[in-house]
Scaffold this active site. Structure first.
Site, PDB file in Angstrom:
ATOM      1  N   SER A  51       0.845  -1.200   0.000  1.00 26.43           N
ATOM      2  CA  SER A  51       0.000   0.000   0.000  1.00 26.43           C
ATOM      3  C   SER A  51       0.874   1.240   0.000  1.00 26.43           C
ATOM      4  O   SER A  51       1.621   1.489   0.956  1.00 26.43           O
ATOM      5  CB  SER A  51      -0.901   0.016   1.239  1.00 26.43           C
TER       6      SER A  51
ATOM      7  N   HIS B  41      -1.263  -1.381  -4.158  1.00 28.80           N
ATOM      8  CA  HIS B  41      -2.541  -1.044  -3.520  1.00 28.80           C
ATOM      9  C   HIS B  41      -2.620   0.479  -3.374  1.00 28.80           C
ATOM     10  O   HIS B  41      -1.726   1.112  -2.829  1.00 28.80           O
ATOM     11  CB  HIS B  41      -2.642  -1.721  -2.154  1.00 28.80           C
TER      12      HIS B  41
ATOM     13  N   ASP C 194      -4.893   3.468  -2.043  1.00 30.19           N
ATOM     14  CA  ASP C 194      -5.974   3.828  -1.121  1.00 30.19           C
ATOM     15  C   ASP C 194      -6.465   5.251  -1.362  1.00 30.19           C
ATOM     16  O   ASP C 194      -5.739   6.214  -1.132  1.00 30.19           O
ATOM     17  CB  ASP C 194      -5.487   3.725   0.331  1.00 30.19           C
TER      18      ASP C 194
ATOM     19  N   MET D  30      -8.993   8.101  -0.172  1.00 27.70           N
ATOM     20  CA  MET D  30      -9.787   8.497   0.994  1.00 27.70           C
ATOM     21  C   MET D  30     -10.317   9.910   0.801  1.00 27.70           C
ATOM     22  O   MET D  30      -9.589  10.790   0.344  1.00 27.70           O
ATOM     23  CB  MET D  30      -8.932   8.446   2.263  1.00 27.70           C
TER      24      MET D  30
ATOM     25  N   HIS E 186      -8.547   1.048  -4.171  1.00 26.54           N
ATOM     26  CA  HIS E 186      -9.481   0.850  -3.056  1.00 26.54           C
ATOM     27  C   HIS E 186     -10.143   2.191  -2.757  1.00 26.54           C
ATOM     28  O   HIS E 186      -9.519   3.102  -2.219  1.00 26.54           O
ATOM     29  CB  HIS E 186      -8.680   0.332  -1.845  1.00 26.54           C
TER      30      HIS E 186
ATOM     31  N   MET F 187     -12.229   4.376  -0.724  1.00 23.78           N
ATOM     32  CA  MET F 187     -12.835   4.619   0.587  1.00 23.78           C
ATOM     33  C   MET F 187     -13.499   5.996   0.535  1.00 23.78           C
ATOM     34  O   MET F 187     -13.090   6.948   1.186  1.00 23.78           O
ATOM     35  CB  MET F 187     -11.781   4.544   1.691  1.00 23.78           C
TER      36      MET F 187
ATOM     37  N   MET G 224     -11.714  -5.761   5.522  1.00 27.36           N
ATOM     38  CA  MET G 224     -10.885  -4.825   6.283  1.00 27.36           C
ATOM     39  C   MET G 224     -10.563  -5.441   7.645  1.00 27.36           C
ATOM     40  O   MET G 224     -11.464  -5.845   8.382  1.00 27.36           O
ATOM     41  CB  MET G 224     -11.604  -3.485   6.468  1.00 27.36           C
TER      42      MET G 224
ATOM     43  N   ASP H  28      -6.676  -6.209   4.520  1.00 24.41           N
ATOM     44  CA  ASP H  28      -6.015  -4.904   4.545  1.00 24.41           C
ATOM     45  C   ASP H  28      -6.082  -4.349   5.959  1.00 24.41           C
ATOM     46  O   ASP H  28      -7.163  -4.085   6.478  1.00 24.41           O
ATOM     47  CB  ASP H  28      -6.722  -3.959   3.563  1.00 24.41           C
TER      48      ASP H  28
END
Length: 217
Positions: A8, A33, A35, A37, A66, A68, A137, A175
């Site tokens: 990540s 990965h 992320d 957000m 991913h 979020m 998660m 994760d």
């Protein structure tokens, strides 16, 4: 299912991100990965489309995006065009999960669905036939460096059994809090895609990747 490591980049040094991507590639990690957000679905704000477009030029690994974020369907097409190979959305963040999964597939990307630690598997049981990956998660999302929540691995075991019963071959990703001390438990529970952030990028990146990959073998 093939076991793959997904470092990540949330834990990477963005001043030298290109070099660090090259290090994890050379060490054998199969995924990156990514992320995203939004400061709404999770407390933190990370990065988005411009960063993905930039780093896509420097790695040919599976780009594991991913989301979020709330209402992720707004950005599915953009992330696919920016280079996402797989787009994972949270069941908790989608008004119409089935439609969002269909949108991801129409964009040309693989579809993943994620659930937070306290969300039961029943929230996604009806869409398992439609997705390529389920992300369990193992911490509450929003921050790197947290400790794995033990009961989340019970959900991984439950999901693995459910997929076997249904005859589905779907990747199970975990994760949060995965390191050299917890990776064995995650693998034993049935996970095959392992996200690791600080366990990869803190210290000797190449040695960290190789140590985690050795456990996965």
């Amino acid at each position: 299912m093939e076991k793959c490591l997904a470092p990540s980049i949330l834990s990477a040094d963005f001043g030298i991100l290109k070099q660090q991507l090259e290090v994890i590639d050379e060490a054998g990690a199969q995924y990156v990965h990514f992320d995203v957000m939004d400061g709404v679905f999770v407390p933190s704000i990370s990065f988005g489309l411009p960063v993905l477009k930039t780093i896509r030029k420097y790695t040919d690994r599976m780009m594991d995006v991913h989301l979020m974020i709330v209402d992720p369907e707004r950005y599915v097409k953009d992330f696919a065009e920016a280079g996402a190979d797989i787009i994972t959305v949270h069941a908790e963040a989608c008004k119409h999960l089935d439609a969002t999964i269909e949108l991801i597939k129409a964009s040309g990307a693989m579809a993943g669905v994620a659930i937070n630690p306290a969300t039961p598997l029943s929230a996604i049981s009806h869409v398992l036939e439609k997705v390529d990956m389920v992300l369990i998660m193992t911490v509450n999302p929003g921050f790197g460096g947290q400790s794995l929540i033990p009961y989340t691995l019970d959900k991984v075991r439950e999901l693995s059994q459910l997929l076997n019963q249904k005859g589905l071959k779907i990747d199970i990703e975990v994760d949060g809090g995965i390191n050299k001390d917890t990776i064995d438990d995650a693998l034993d529970a049935g996970a095959n895609i392992i996200v690791a952030g600080s366990a990869v990028f803190n210290g000797d990146i190449s040695a960290n990747v190789e140590a985690l990959m050795e456990k996965m073998r």
